[in-house]
Write a protein that holds these residues in place. Sequence first.
Motif, PDB file in Angstrom:
ATOM      1  N   LYS A 247       1.082  -0.602  -0.407  1.00 41.64           N
ATOM      2  CA  LYS A 247      -0.309   0.382   0.010  1.00 41.64           C
ATOM      3  C   LYS A 247       0.615   1.143   0.120  1.00 41.64           C
ATOM      4  O   LYS A 247       1.402   1.190   0.699  1.00 41.64           O
ATOM      5  N   TRP A 275      -2.460   0.181  -3.928  1.00 43.73           N
ATOM      6  CA  TRP A 275      -2.876  -0.800  -3.311  1.00 43.73           C
ATOM      7  C   TRP A 275      -3.091  -2.263  -4.116  1.00 43.73           C
ATOM      8  O   TRP A 275      -3.860  -2.480  -4.420  1.00 43.73           O
ATOM      9  N   TYR A 277      -3.896  -6.159  -4.633  1.00 41.01           N
ATOM     10  CA  TYR A 277      -4.446  -6.700  -4.001  1.00 41.01           C
ATOM     11  C   TYR A 277      -6.141  -6.177  -3.472  1.00 41.01           C
ATOM     12  O   TYR A 277      -6.877  -7.201  -2.668  1.00 41.01           O
ATOM     13  N   ALA A 278      -6.043  -4.896  -4.211  1.00 40.43           N
ATOM     14  CA  ALA A 278      -7.381  -4.548  -3.884  1.00 40.43           C
ATOM     15  C   ALA A 278      -8.220  -4.638  -5.861  1.00 40.43           C
ATOM     16  O   ALA A 278      -6.951  -4.473  -6.301  1.00 40.43           O
ATOM     17  N   ASP A 279      -9.283  -3.657  -5.649  1.00 37.61           N
ATOM     18  CA  ASP A 279      -9.401  -2.960  -6.743  1.00 37.61           C
ATOM     19  C   ASP A 279     -10.851  -1.858  -7.100  1.00 37.61           C
ATOM     20  O   ASP A 279     -10.759  -0.945  -5.993  1.00 37.61           O
ATOM     21  N   ASP A 282     -12.716  -1.323  -3.916  1.00 36.36           N
ATOM     22  CA  ASP A 282     -11.967  -1.065  -2.400  1.00 36.36           C
ATOM     23  C   ASP A 282     -11.822   0.135  -2.378  1.00 36.36           C
ATOM     24  O   ASP A 282     -11.874   1.002  -0.725  1.00 36.36           O
ATOM     25  N   ILE A 283     -11.371   0.856  -3.578  1.00 40.45           N
ATOM     26  CA  ILE A 283     -11.288   2.158  -3.209  1.00 40.45           C
ATOM     27  C   ILE A 283     -11.969   2.471  -3.386  1.00 40.45           C
ATOM     28  O   ILE A 283     -12.086   4.295  -2.584  1.00 40.45           O
ATOM     29  N   SER A 420      -9.627  -0.186 -11.413  1.00 38.16           N
ATOM     30  CA  SER A 420      -8.284  -1.666 -11.706  1.00 38.16           C
ATOM     31  C   SER A 420      -7.468  -1.690 -12.265  1.00 38.16           C
ATOM     32  O   SER A 420      -7.658  -1.304 -13.792  1.00 38.16           O
ATOM     33  N   GLY A 465      -5.663  -1.693  -6.943  1.00 36.17           N
ATOM     34  CA  GLY A 465      -6.256  -1.089  -6.422  1.00 36.17           C
ATOM     35  C   GLY A 465      -6.216   1.021  -7.076  1.00 36.17           C
ATOM     36  O   GLY A 465      -4.372   0.806  -6.294  1.00 36.17           O
TER      37      GLY A 465
END
Length: 498
Positions: A247, A275, A277-279, A282-283, A420, A465
């Motif tokens: 992150k 970030w 492993y986020a998409d 999540d953002i 993403s 993300g």
Amino acid sequence: MNEKTATASLSSDATEVRAQKLKLLREQIGDVYPAHFHRTMTNAELAAKYEGLEPDTETQDVVTVAGRVFSSRNSGMFMDIHDASGKIQIFSHKDTTPEEARALLPMIDIGDIIGVTGVVRRTKRGELTINAHAITMLTKSLLPMPEKWHGLSDIELRYRKRHLDIMTNEESKLRFRQRSRIVSGIRRFMENDGFMEVETPMLHSVYGGATAEPFKTHHNTLKLDMYLRIAPELYLKRTLVSGLTDKVFEINRNFRNEGVSTRHNPEFTMMECYWAYADYEDIMDLVERLFAELAISIHGTTEFTYGDKEISFKGPFRRVPMPDAVKEVTGIDFLAMKTDEEARAATGASGFEVEKDWTWGECLAFVFEEKVEPTLIQPAHVTHFPKDISPFAKEVPGEPRLVERFETYCNTWELGNAFSELNDPEEQRARMVEQLWQAHARGELEKQLDDEFLDAIDQGMPPAGGLGIGVDRLIMLLTNAPSIRDVILFPARRHKAD
């Protein structure tokens, strides 16, 4: 030095009077700009310490304060001096103030900076006051304060002489203090959320990360043309590749050689983060939490006023795909169209001039900007952007013309842009090559591929993300500022001679 000596034969011109007083002061007291002076407390600390002091009460406490003279009454017997924390009244009278200190009063002008040592009292009217025992000239101001010292009325002069604007305008002073709190709040929020702050270069040998005209410079030693960054994106993604952190964020200054308006300045501040492993969903959640926390820190609530509008940063924000938003407002169903020709025809039939080479996605984005953006008052995430205009975002499953991208809008303004992130190295290279061809076709022949970034992506970047937030526009909203130049301390402006 006595009063008669101090004021004899002074010019009638305000600036010349100050220059003559400076000369007299140098002759009489020597150093008018001393290097050493130590106050014992700020004006705000003084006010807090003696908050309970009753009217018509004098203490035996001796304090030393300093500040700029903002008002003078009864030939200097009463003065208000301001430091960065507030004001205090100074009282100089023959019963309490030695003649040597009182002799300085005729030489003090509005705008001078002085130090005062004396005892604290509260007047019968309740004004916290210092009975002066000693007065020290710390800085002689050679220019008079603005006539309307409560604030400059000329807007351009406020931007050009920001020091006077802040000095004489409490609204401007408050706004820039709030700006500092907002930027600090963003940093604190990101760090508390587990993001690591890094610093990336501001000088780029290859510009990219966004579509914009760069500022160009030249490095003499390297004999290399370079560009002020238009975005930190590609360096931040390389940081993600490195595994330094999952992150990462940067609060950064960007430069774009483009227009100036109430929402655009050639240099501006962004917060950009990635970030792993986020998409993009999540953002969206992160944006809503951040905006709510900032609103509460400034206003004590998620509700606030901008101009004549009541804005709410209470989540969740509305989420609407761009094609759906366009259909709601205009009735045009771009998803039902199969070809670029159909999209151009539908856009043209709606009364717009259409370029002959516009793609389906460019038509969709154009109609959105013209017809939908003006309707977006309350915060909303507009999702599912055309891939044609989004070279760094992943496709929406089942709809290859759209990507997992959103922009956050409020008060009709774009405040943030997120994806993403595309991490397929072959597709990334293909899209950047296509973007390069388009740039060259527009005459941007200096545009190059960022091979170092592509090499890093070949190494493997985790799914992620990414987000960029326009900090200046966000501050405009939260501080009710009509122009971006009201929230940038020293905004770009034309040369005075222009």
